[in-house]
Design a protein around this motif. Structure first.
Motif, PDB file in Angstrom:
ATOM      1  N   LEU A 359      40.507  32.135  36.960  1.00  0.00           N
ATOM      2  CA  LEU A 359      41.757  32.537  36.726  1.00  0.00           C
ATOM      3  C   LEU A 359      42.194  32.637  38.473  1.00  0.00           C
ATOM      4  CD1 LEU A 359      43.686  34.458  35.588  1.00  0.00           C
ATOM      5  CD2 LEU A 359      42.686  36.356  35.030  1.00  0.00           C
ATOM      6  N   GLU A 363      45.162  31.920  40.389  1.00  0.00           N
ATOM      7  CA  GLU A 363      45.994  32.940  40.361  1.00  0.00           C
ATOM      8  C   GLU A 363      46.907  32.367  42.623  1.00  0.00           C
ATOM      9  OE1 GLU A 363      46.601  36.492  37.966  1.00  0.00           O
ATOM     10  OE2 GLU A 363      45.178  36.231  39.776  1.00  0.00           O
ATOM     11  N   THR A 382      46.469  28.856  33.491  1.00  0.00           N
ATOM     12  CA  THR A 382      46.217  31.069  33.171  1.00  0.00           C
ATOM     13  C   THR A 382      46.715  31.251  32.087  1.00  0.00           C
ATOM     14  OG1 THR A 382      47.012  31.229  35.428  1.00  0.00           O
ATOM     15  CG2 THR A 382      47.132  33.015  34.108  1.00  0.00           C
ATOM     16  N   THR A 695      42.556  40.245  36.408  1.00  0.00           N
ATOM     17  CA  THR A 695      44.186  39.265  37.013  1.00  0.00           C
ATOM     18  C   THR A 695      44.618  39.982  37.872  1.00  0.00           C
ATOM     19  OG1 THR A 695      45.198  40.372  35.881  1.00  0.00           O
ATOM     20  CG2 THR A 695      45.179  39.016  34.415  1.00  0.00           C
TER      21      THR A 695
END
Length: 715
Positions: A359, A363, A382, A695
């Motif tokens: 993740l 990003e 994602t 996240t």
């Protein structure tokens, strides 16, 4: 016990004797009436001579005594009869002397007395009669009594009287002795037989099992003990005589269809000497059938074909067996689910670390490119990572190791707000009916996890009603006691509970699969339509929250899921959590000590925080981080994993660092939520715990929140 000489027969023996000799007594009574008539005739014809009058009186006394013998005791009857008989014999002896038939009749008196009275009385009467013979003989010899002329000369020889007395004494004694021995043997046999009868009767009457004696020839029961009457809720008389075995017994249960036998086959086998044991149903004249274990065997009585039915009530044993099997099934399922839970919890830690790396890199790549096709691929990555994170979260929920944030809430408010957070989960062709109890007890649970559990149940209800139906949501207060727990096999302690019931009118759950619906990855939906973790997550969440979930279903009718929540001890409801301010993506000036044993994840964290403007110092273990902090203690925040190699874990590291800097804020990360509980000795209420994968926005928001107390307010 044998009756000794000189003893008097017991009451039972006397009754037996009276009954045994009653026909003889009736004949004697008839003869007495005949003798009475003859004597009356003689008195009328010959005149009232002394011997005729005396004999008439004697016969009258004997007749009256025998006629009313049942009104007197046996001893009294024997005394009257023998006395009257003695007087009659003496009168004959006085009249006729040695030629009187009374000499033979005298023998009967001691013999009757030994039977009807006692050996001692018989001996006394024997010597009394011998003495009477000698006295009467002396009177005849001395001329004091004149007998008939043809017998007078013979009666005057005293030696004849003496010889007669001796012969009478010896013969009569022999007869008395033999009669006494016969009576003693009879008494002993009678007592032994009675004792044996009483023992057998006691064994039958006081047996804890029901016993019925069946006569094959008459096709009926001839004996039933009190336990049988109790088992059939009736009397023993009602069970005997009329009912046949078909009136009381169903066909026996067979465990092997190849060797099925009816009850008649078992009876015939028992008559042949076999002992048959099998299960069957007893059919009482009134009431429900009773399941029993029946034993059939033959009673060896000469000339009689008797079969003993011994019935043992096994209802409690059957109930215990069913309960044992149920407990074994629950234990097996619990062990199976526990094993899966441990596996899920162990896999989740490493799996979340991998997802965190994927993740984070996705990003960062998304920030570094503007290509539409690449952005779409990164969005797909994602999204897949998020689905993997949800899957891991469900696994942890099932394993009861998910991190929960319980708060006191009103379950009715959650249900009322259903449309706001459930969205379009329930289509328009499903009629939703809500029944909420006023005054519902508050509960203390994680609101987000509760909504997720309800959402899973709503989705399942929607999927089983594709053509529409009715969905009912109810709330209620419930008190669970020990009896309720035992009866339903609940795994919750007794107390007050708040109930949430969700019912549908779908196809229901087949009996063959209802015991498996809470197993992880088990699903009745087509491939690709479900992960099989929804219900397992609901079960894990409920148990982790201190409650449980039960399912009730009838194929073709529908299904009801009941969620039991323990009532909160606090009646004050928590305020709704305020929406957190969006964290700034750039900061400056704060120095963060990042501790992570996964090199790839550590590099990703350092890059993410550095790009956000933080000064970052990295360490790959708690021991290394402690050394770094000792050299330069001016850190603004600690960001650390919980489980790491070395001496100092995440929580123990924070405790050690706070001894040097008590105001140091900390953010903990973990791929295994229960680690914070197991190793949480260093956690503070204000510390933030994050569940991997995190996240970038959630990570920066957590750091921003942790640093706010240390950040001076804006002027």
């Amino acid at each position: 016990m044998p009756i000794t000489r000189g003893g008097i027969p017991g009451d039972e023996l006397q009754q037996n004797l009276r009954a045994h000799y009653d026909p003889l007594f009736r004949v004697v009574v008839l003869l007495s009436f005949v003798a009475l008539v003859i004597n009356v005739y003689r008195v009328v014809v010959d005149g009232p001579m002394y011997h005729s009058v005396i004999q008439l009186v004697v016969v009258a006394v004997m007749t009256i005594t025998l006629s009313f013998r049942h009104r007197f005791s046996q001893s009294t009857v024997a005394c009257f009869l023998m006395s009257a008989f003695f007087v009659g014999c003496v009168v004959g002896l006085l009249r006729l002397g040695l030629g009187a038939a009374a000499l033979l009749a005298f023998v009967l008196i001691p013999m009757f007395l030994v039977v009807l009275s006692s050996y001692k009385n018989a001996i006394f009467s024997l010597f009394g009669i011998a003495l009477t013979i000698l006295i009467v003989g002396y009177l005849h010899v001395s001329g004091g009594i004149n007998s008939e002329s043809n017998l007078a000369d013979q009666n005057r020889e005293f030696m004849s009287w003496l010889i007669l007395a001796l012969v009478f004494t010896n013969v009569t004694y022999a007869a008395v002795y033999i009669t006494d021995r016969l009576r003693s043997y009879w008494s002993s046999t009678f007592d032994d037989l009675k004792s044996s009868h009483d023992e057998v009767n006691a064994l039958i009457e006081h047996s804890p099992t029901a016993i019925l004696i069946y006569d094959v020839d008459s096709n009926s029961f001839v004996r039933a003990n009190p336990r049988a009457a109790e088992l059939f809720s009736t009397s023993a008389d009602e069970l005997t005589g009329k009912p046949t075995y078909l009136d009381l017994f169903a066909e026996p249960v067979s465990y092997d269809p190849a060797t099925t036998q009816n009850l008649q086959d078992h009876i015939l086998a028992a008559l042949g000497g076999e002992t048959r044991i099998f299960e069957t149903e007893l059919l009482p004249p009134r009431g429900a059938p009773v399941v029993c274990e029946l034993t059939l065997n033959h009673l060896p009585l000469d000339g009689r074909r008797f079969v003993r039915f011994t019935a043992q009530d096994i209802r409690h044993r059957k109930e215990a067996e069913i309960e044992r099997k149920s407990l074994e099934a629950q234990l097996a399922q619990s062990q199976r689910l526990e094993a899966v839970g441990k596996l899920s919890g162990g896999v989740a830690h490493d799996f979340n670390n991998l997802l965190a790396v994927i993740l984070g890199n996705a990003e960062m790549l998304r920030d570094a490119t503007q290509d539409t096709e690449q952005l779409a691929m990164l969005d797909s990555i994602t999204s897949s990572v998020q689905r993997g994170a949800d899957l891991t979260q469900n696994m942890l929920s099932f394993a009861r190791k998910a991190r929960l944030n319980p708060q006191v809430i009103d379950l009715n408010e959650i249900v009322r707000d259903l449309k706001n957070w459930a969205g379009r989960t329930v289509p328009a062709n499903i009629d939703v009916e809500v029944s909420l109890l006023a005054g519902l007890w508050p509960i203390e649970v994680d609101q987000s996890a509760l909504q997720n559990a309800i959402l899973n149940l709503l989705i399942n209800a929607r999927d089983v009603m594709p053509d529409g139906g009715k969905l009912t949501i109810e709330t209620a207060n419930l008190r669970i006691d020990d009896d309720y727990i035992v009866e339903r096999g609940e795994e919750v302690p007794p107390g007050r509970y708040t109930l949430l019931a969700i019912s549908d009118t779908g196809s229901g759950i087949p009996e063959s699969t209802i015991n498996r619906i809470f197993e992880p990855f088990f699903s009745t939906k087509p491939a690709g339509k479900g992960s099989g973790l929804g219900l397992s997550m609901v079960l894990g969440f409920m148990r982790q929250s201190g409650g449980t979930v039960r399912v009730y279903s009838e194929p073709g009718e529908g299904t009801t899921f009941k969620l039991y929540f323990p009532t909160s001890k606090s009646s004050k409801l928590s305020e709704a959590q305020k929406t957190a301010n969006r964290a700034s993506l750039t900061k400056g000036g704060q120095t963060v000590l990042v501790v992570e044993d996964e090199p790839e994840l550590l590099d990703l964290l350092v890059t993410t925080l550095s790009n956000a403007g933080y000064n970052v110092v990295a360490a790959s273990s708690g021991d290394e981080a402690f050394e770094v902090f000792q050299r330069s203690p001016g850190f603004d925040l600690l960001l650390t994993d919980i489980v790491m190699p070395g001496t100092l874990q995440g929580t123990s590291l924070s405790r050690a660092l706070r001894e040097l800097n008590p105001d140091l804020p900390a953010v903990f990360m973990s791929g295994y939520a229960s680690e914070a509980t197991v190793h949480g000795n260093g956690l503070r209420p204000e510390d933030i715990r994050l569940m991997k994968p995190v996240t970038r926005s959630a990570l920066l928001a957590a750091l921003d929140k942790a640093l706010k107390p240390a950040t001076p307010p804006e002027e």
